[in-house]
Design a protein around this motif. Sequence first.
Motif, PDB file in Angstrom:
ATOM      1  N   LYS A   1       0.818  -1.210   0.000  1.00 23.74           N
ATOM      2  CA  LYS A   1       0.000   0.000   0.000  1.00 23.74           C
ATOM      3  C   LYS A   1       0.855   1.265   0.000  1.00 23.74           C
ATOM      4  O   LYS A   1       0.577   2.228  -0.715  1.00 23.74           O
ATOM      5  CB  LYS A   1      -0.954  -0.006   1.200  1.00 23.74           C
ATOM      6  N   VAL A   2       1.898   1.259   0.822  1.00 19.99           N
ATOM      7  CA  VAL A   2       2.739   2.449   0.918  1.00 19.99           C
ATOM      8  C   VAL A   2       3.504   2.677  -0.382  1.00 19.99           C
ATOM      9  O   VAL A   2       3.606   3.812  -0.870  1.00 19.99           O
ATOM     10  CB  VAL A   2       3.697   2.329   2.117  1.00 19.99           C
ATOM     11  N   THR A   3       4.034   1.611  -0.970  1.00 17.44           N
ATOM     12  CA  THR A   3       4.766   1.743  -2.226  1.00 17.44           C
ATOM     13  C   THR A   3       3.869   2.312  -3.321  1.00 17.44           C
ATOM     14  O   THR A   3       4.266   3.220  -4.067  1.00 17.44           O
ATOM     15  CB  THR A   3       5.349   0.395  -2.666  1.00 17.44           C
ATOM     16  N   THR A   4       2.660   1.792  -3.421  1.00 23.21           N
ATOM     17  CA  THR A   4       1.716   2.287  -4.424  1.00 23.21           C
ATOM     18  C   THR A   4       1.396   3.760  -4.198  1.00 23.21           C
ATOM     19  O   THR A   4       1.398   4.569  -5.133  1.00 23.21           O
ATOM     20  CB  THR A   4       0.422   1.462  -4.397  1.00 23.21           C
TER      21      THR A   4
ATOM     22  N   ILE B   1       8.736   3.038   6.743  1.00 22.03           N
ATOM     23  CA  ILE B   1       9.566   2.428   5.705  1.00 22.03           C
ATOM     24  C   ILE B   1      10.889   2.012   6.334  1.00 22.03           C
ATOM     25  O   ILE B   1      11.091   2.165   7.532  1.00 22.03           O
ATOM     26  CB  ILE B   1       9.795   3.387   4.517  1.00 22.03           C
ATOM     27  N   GLY B   2      11.799   1.497   5.515  1.00 26.16           N
ATOM     28  CA  GLY B   2      13.027   0.976   6.090  1.00 26.16           C
ATOM     29  C   GLY B   2      14.268   1.379   5.340  1.00 26.16           C
ATOM     30  O   GLY B   2      14.270   2.262   4.468  1.00 26.16           O
TER      31      GLY B   2
ATOM     32  N   LYS C   1      15.893   9.413  -3.729  1.00 23.58           N
ATOM     33  CA  LYS C   1      16.469   9.698  -5.041  1.00 23.58           C
ATOM     34  C   LYS C   1      15.383  10.058  -6.050  1.00 23.58           C
ATOM     35  O   LYS C   1      15.593  10.895  -6.943  1.00 23.58           O
ATOM     36  CB  LYS C   1      17.270   8.484  -5.525  1.00 23.58           C
ATOM     37  N   GLN C   2      14.214   9.438  -5.904  1.00 25.43           N
ATOM     38  CA  GLN C   2      13.096   9.710  -6.809  1.00 25.43           C
ATOM     39  C   GLN C   2      12.329  10.988  -6.445  1.00 25.43           C
ATOM     40  O   GLN C   2      11.423  11.398  -7.172  1.00 25.43           O
ATOM     41  CB  GLN C   2      12.116   8.526  -6.793  1.00 25.43           C
ATOM     42  N   GLY C   3      12.684  11.598  -5.297  1.00 27.55           N
ATOM     43  CA  GLY C   3      11.976  12.806  -4.870  1.00 27.55           C
ATOM     44  C   GLY C   3      10.650  12.527  -4.202  1.00 27.55           C
ATOM     45  O   GLY C   3       9.789  13.410  -4.124  1.00 27.55           O
ATOM     46  N   TRP C   4      10.476  11.315  -3.685  1.00 27.17           N
ATOM     47  CA  TRP C   4       9.193  10.931  -3.100  1.00 27.17           C
ATOM     48  C   TRP C   4       9.086  11.239  -1.607  1.00 27.17           C
ATOM     49  O   TRP C   4       8.006  11.136  -1.032  1.00 27.17           O
ATOM     50  CB  TRP C   4       8.953   9.437  -3.317  1.00 27.17           C
TER      51      TRP C   4
END
Length: 439
Positions: free
Chosen positions: A68-71, A85-86, A95-98
């Motif tokens: 769920k968190v990744t999505t 998260i870990g 790195k992706q700016g998320w």
Amino acid sequence: MKVSNRVGLFSMCFAMSFPVVAEETLRIATVSNPDMERMQKLSPHFTKANPDIKLDWVVLDENSLRQKVTTDIATKSGQFDIVTIGAYETPLWAKQGWLVDLKGMPAEYDAQDIFPAVRESLSYEGGLYAAPFYAESSFTMYRSDLFDSVELVMPEQPSWDFIESAAAKISAKHTDVNGICLRGKVGWGENMALIMSMANSYGARLFDMEWQPELTGDAWGKTINDYTRLLQKYGPEQPEQQGFKELLNLFKDGKCAIWIDATVAASAITDPATSSVADKVAFASAPDAGLGKKSNWLWSWALGVSNASEKQEAAKRFVQWATSKEYIELVATSEGWSNVPPGTRQSLYQNQDYLAAAPFAELTLSAILSAEPNSPAVQEVPYKGIQFADIPEFTGIGTAIGSQVARALKGDISVSEAQENAQWVTSEVMSHAHFIGNK
């Protein structure tokens, strides 16, 4: 000043250090582990000191949380303001700016008190993008009374061969207890956390220096053979359904003689309020196979702020509170020193109250400090991470490999078939991702 007074004073100063804003509700996604459930229980202390903030909790099992968190993060939907998260996700997502850079923490937060290895694992280009709630390695937990009953002494640094012989001897005498408990539930952070760490100690590696998968190699074969044999002969029923939380409950109920898993479990299995074997537990290092690498990993469950959140400042306030020294003191006051979140702060391991209350503290610290995520395998590898490889493709690869190992564990396929299937899918993913021949 007493701990309780310090906690109260911190809450007052903490609230006063931020301007009052309109009421906001933070949605927090976290994992259903005991320490996080305790954080939720104690969160009224935060909202009392911050009446402009309300909290909406989404507590999930590990696999569901990650999905769920990744999505949510990848699609930038902003469903969650704070995500658990870990060490794997944080630098990749930063790195992706998320994720939001957690810069600007006040001096009293004392970020330098966080163990350097833990801080580094949650950083990207010098910025801290998730604050560690607790950190862990892995070690061997066992029933000292059962070892005494079969006249065995657990070495401080056991081998996998000794672990198997001990599991066999105890199982033969105590038919109502599982000789060994190991993660079997499929997931890159479930069964693969143990299997990858075990494989490192056996001399296996996921990729060679040209990113070619090595899953059909002899070291992987021995790893999976030994793992499946241990669980098939001495493990719990339906081992492929047992993850961290299930095994934690089995151990607390007196159903495991040996459990090799996360150091964070130690406080729960030694707590007489929740564990039927609290006074019968002892600890040793994670096993090795005589090649110079123990099977101990390094992980941190941490709190990050989604870059898609519209409530970033409020979210940072909660993250600061939940990962502070003062939160540790709050847990100590309300739950006892042995139950504070472990592994993140150097000052905790200089605290005599904690060391006296937590018989597992020194071995936990040793396991964390001896883990080598920058050099996880016996041979040189092109990736970092012990129970994972620090590439975006690992989540799919790890879960696919874990699924094949679980099939072998159930007896649906042979170990060699599991290896071949794992090699094929990993090669396909790496080819499509342009790793092979390009990195």
